[in-house]
Write a protein that holds these residues in place. Sequence first.
Motif, mmCIF file in Angstrom:
data_model
loop_
_atom_site.group_PDB
_atom_site.id
_atom_site.type_symbol
_atom_site.label_atom_id
_atom_site.label_comp_id
_atom_site.label_asym_id
_atom_site.label_seq_id
_atom_site.Cartn_x
_atom_site.Cartn_y
_atom_site.Cartn_z
ATOM 1 N N VAL A 305 0.829 -1.207 0.000
ATOM 2 C CA VAL A 305 0.000 0.000 0.000
ATOM 3 C C VAL A 305 0.864 1.257 0.000
ATOM 4 C CG1 VAL A 305 -1.841 1.239 1.197
ATOM 5 C CG2 VAL A 305 -1.729 -1.264 1.312
ATOM 6 N N VAL A 306 0.554 2.211 -0.883
ATOM 7 C CA VAL A 306 1.263 3.493 -0.939
ATOM 8 C C VAL A 306 0.568 4.433 0.038
ATOM 9 C CG1 VAL A 306 2.051 5.386 -2.386
ATOM 10 C CG2 VAL A 306 1.877 3.072 -3.335
ATOM 11 N N MET A 307 1.166 4.630 1.208
ATOM 12 C CA MET A 307 0.486 5.292 2.302
ATOM 13 C C MET A 307 0.536 6.820 2.237
ATOM 14 S SD MET A 307 -0.874 3.011 4.235
ATOM 15 C CE MET A 307 -1.167 3.879 5.762
ATOM 16 N N SER A 308 1.631 7.394 1.718
ATOM 17 C CA SER A 308 1.776 8.848 1.749
ATOM 18 C C SER A 308 2.637 9.303 0.586
ATOM 19 C CB SER A 308 2.403 9.284 3.081
ATOM 20 O OG SER A 308 2.496 10.699 3.171
ATOM 21 N N LEU A 309 2.354 10.524 0.104
ATOM 22 C CA LEU A 309 3.089 11.129 -1.007
ATOM 23 C C LEU A 309 3.490 12.545 -0.615
ATOM 24 C CD1 LEU A 309 0.659 10.007 -3.847
ATOM 25 C CD2 LEU A 309 2.951 9.087 -3.480
ATOM 26 N N LEU A 310 4.668 12.961 -1.094
ATOM 27 C CA LEU A 310 5.193 14.286 -0.757
ATOM 28 C C LEU A 310 5.913 14.858 -1.967
ATOM 29 C CD1 LEU A 310 5.938 16.499 1.375
ATOM 30 C CD2 LEU A 310 7.953 15.111 1.912
ATOM 31 N N CYS A 311 5.517 16.065 -2.399
ATOM 32 C CA CYS A 311 6.231 16.784 -3.448
ATOM 33 C C CYS A 311 7.208 17.746 -2.792
ATOM 34 C CB CYS A 311 5.261 17.553 -4.345
ATOM 35 S SG CYS A 311 4.321 16.518 -5.464
ATOM 36 N N TRP A 312 8.485 17.662 -3.189
ATOM 37 C CA TRP A 312 9.506 18.517 -2.612
ATOM 38 C C TRP A 312 10.467 18.928 -3.724
ATOM 39 C CZ3 TRP A 312 11.575 17.450 2.942
ATOM 40 C CH2 TRP A 312 12.210 18.603 3.425
ATOM 41 N N GLU A 313 10.399 20.233 -4.051
ATOM 42 C CA GLU A 313 11.169 20.777 -5.162
ATOM 43 C C GLU A 313 10.882 19.945 -6.412
ATOM 44 O OE1 GLU A 313 15.192 20.986 -3.750
ATOM 45 O OE2 GLU A 313 14.775 22.728 -2.486
ATOM 46 N N GLN A 314 11.931 19.396 -7.070
ATOM 47 C CA GLN A 314 11.676 18.640 -8.295
ATOM 48 C C GLN A 314 11.464 17.156 -8.030
ATOM 49 O OE1 GLN A 314 14.578 19.797 -7.234
ATOM 50 N NE2 GLN A 314 16.343 18.848 -8.268
ATOM 51 N N PHE A 315 11.325 16.770 -6.769
ATOM 52 C CA PHE A 315 11.225 15.354 -6.425
ATOM 53 C C PHE A 315 9.818 15.003 -5.931
ATOM 54 C CE2 PHE A 315 15.643 16.601 -5.580
ATOM 55 C CZ PHE A 315 16.304 15.716 -6.430
ATOM 56 N N LEU A 316 9.435 13.749 -6.163
ATOM 57 C CA LEU A 316 8.264 13.142 -5.544
ATOM 58 C C LEU A 316 8.774 12.066 -4.602
ATOM 59 C CD1 LEU A 316 5.124 12.619 -5.388
ATOM 60 C CD2 LEU A 316 5.525 10.839 -7.111
ATOM 61 N N LEU A 317 8.317 12.090 -3.352
ATOM 62 C CA LEU A 317 8.669 11.062 -2.382
ATOM 63 C C LEU A 317 7.416 10.260 -2.055
ATOM 64 C CD1 LEU A 317 10.707 13.578 -1.819
ATOM 65 C CD2 LEU A 317 11.286 12.292 0.238
ATOM 66 N N SER A 318 7.576 8.956 -1.932
ATOM 67 C CA SER A 318 6.450 8.082 -1.612
ATOM 68 C C SER A 318 6.885 7.085 -0.549
ATOM 69 C CB SER A 318 5.976 7.329 -2.867
ATOM 70 O OG SER A 318 7.026 6.531 -3.412
ATOM 71 N N CYS A 319 5.943 6.692 0.298
ATOM 72 C CA CYS A 319 6.235 5.674 1.307
ATOM 73 C C CYS A 319 5.148 4.624 1.281
ATOM 74 C CB CYS A 319 6.379 6.283 2.699
ATOM 75 S SG CYS A 319 4.843 6.859 3.440
ATOM 76 N N SER A 320 5.510 3.435 1.767
ATOM 77 C CA SER A 320 4.625 2.291 1.613
ATOM 78 C C SER A 320 4.742 1.350 2.796
ATOM 79 C CB SER A 320 4.976 1.556 0.309
ATOM 80 O OG SER A 320 4.336 0.294 0.225
ATOM 81 N N LEU A 321 3.768 0.453 2.902
ATOM 82 C CA LEU A 321 3.841 -0.616 3.879
ATOM 83 C C LEU A 321 4.880 -1.663 3.494
ATOM 84 C CD1 LEU A 321 0.114 -1.240 4.873
ATOM 85 C CD2 LEU A 321 1.795 0.249 5.936
ATOM 86 N N ASP A 322 5.539 -1.489 2.327
ATOM 87 C CA ASP A 322 6.639 -2.393 1.967
ATOM 88 C C ASP A 322 7.945 -1.993 2.645
ATOM 89 O OD1 ASP A 322 7.556 -0.198 0.543
ATOM 90 O OD2 ASP A 322 7.139 -1.050 -1.431
ATOM 91 N N GLN A 323 7.872 -1.042 3.600
ATOM 92 C CA GLN A 323 9.002 -0.586 4.414
ATOM 93 C C GLN A 323 9.948 0.359 3.671
ATOM 94 O OE1 GLN A 323 9.940 -4.861 6.116
ATOM 95 N NE2 GLN A 323 10.865 -3.349 7.442
#
Length: 452
Positions: A305-323
């Motif tokens: 599951v993709v739990m959270s997304l964050l846009c920061w400058e030219q990057f996209l950060l994503s976090c998941s239950l896959d650790q």
Amino acid sequence: MDLDAHGGNKRVFQRLGGGGGGGGHSTVDTRQKVCFHWRAGKCNRSPCPYMHRELPFPAAAAASNGAPTKRFTGGSTWGRVGNNNNGSSSSNHNRVIRRPEKVCTYWIQGNCGYGDKCKFLHSWSLGDGFRLLTQLEGHQKSVSGIALPSGSDKLYTGSKDETVRVWDCASGQCMGVINLGGEVSCMINEGPWIFVGIPNIVKAWNTQTNTDLSLTGPVGHVYAMAVGNDLLFAGTQDGAILAWKFNAATNGFEPAASLIGHNMSVVSLVVGANRLYSGSMDHSIRVWNLENLQCIQTLTEHTSVVMSLLCWEQFLLSCSLDQTIKVWVATESGNLEVTYTHKEEHVKIENGIFGMPMNLNVNPLIWMSTLLGVLTLCGMPDSEAKPVLLSACNDNSVRFYDLPAFTERGKIYAKQEIRSIQLGPGGLFFTGDGTGQVKVWQWSKEPTSASF
């Protein structure tokens, strides 16, 4: 990290007792046996015939003096696409193995008899540069949203206890409780507006005009919301993303579109670079053009599951239950590719991993809490304007990382997992945990007033 909550001193993991090698106790060093009563924190023998310290690990003797072991090894920038170095190289054989940090259970209950000699933490944080200002008590269940509308001196918190609480920012007192009749799954603010997701409805409040609206259309829980291009987006339990457009003439919101593509619940949304990014329980991230609301790319590198997304400058950060936390960057073709993957460690798993319930009457968030992984991302500058990433894990902690190196610099702890992090003015930030408690924190070089 080896820092405590009092300005950066190393934590005390060893309490040396009478068997430390003095006269009359030479057999202790020969036997090299650690007292299991001491490990349990309740040895009352003086002198004790066994050791009151941990034996050194073989790797520790050859390691350096406690340098951080979890850092971005691909260089000082996220410049090389496909670099998924998670620190699994052969150098791990020389890594210092540390005892996991843990908050003292007896300290939480107010009756730890060891005081400063306790081998566990007597603090809700570990690290320097930030400190706890106050705690807000009142919610009876997990805090699922925190909002600070512009032009208001009030803080709003939403909870699974089906209420929104209003707090005075000057005194920290609760000024009112709004009963919604359904559990709050998410809450955001945009300008003076507050948007609250409850089952089958999005509530919209204007804190300046006292406008109170109910936006219908969602099926099941509303797990995520975002605002972009004058549109309000809501990710729902049935996998749809609904969009409403604000009508200034009527001071209301009108249905604008329904974005279909995910085949399971949409649990994270963020807007950036004229794109809408959506994360789902189907393990994918979809990229939508904000102009025509068409899906232009589907990212499938996460395995849970993709739990959270964050846009920061030219990057996209994503976090998941896959650790994992993944850092994405656009290539020359315009498509996003992973430039770095950070893997979290020491996150928990409870009651095993079960199959995803397909019945929409079952709250997937209950199922998700049985999995291991990263729950929420938040980015902010510290007191010196350096970028810091906050990563909430379901081991009831939030880890702080200096970017772009992903060097760990501190942690926040809670009685239960933290799902809500909200930034505030003047270096303030807020966390809400599973017990219903909201904590107010501040980045600061020097101690400041405890009011917020």
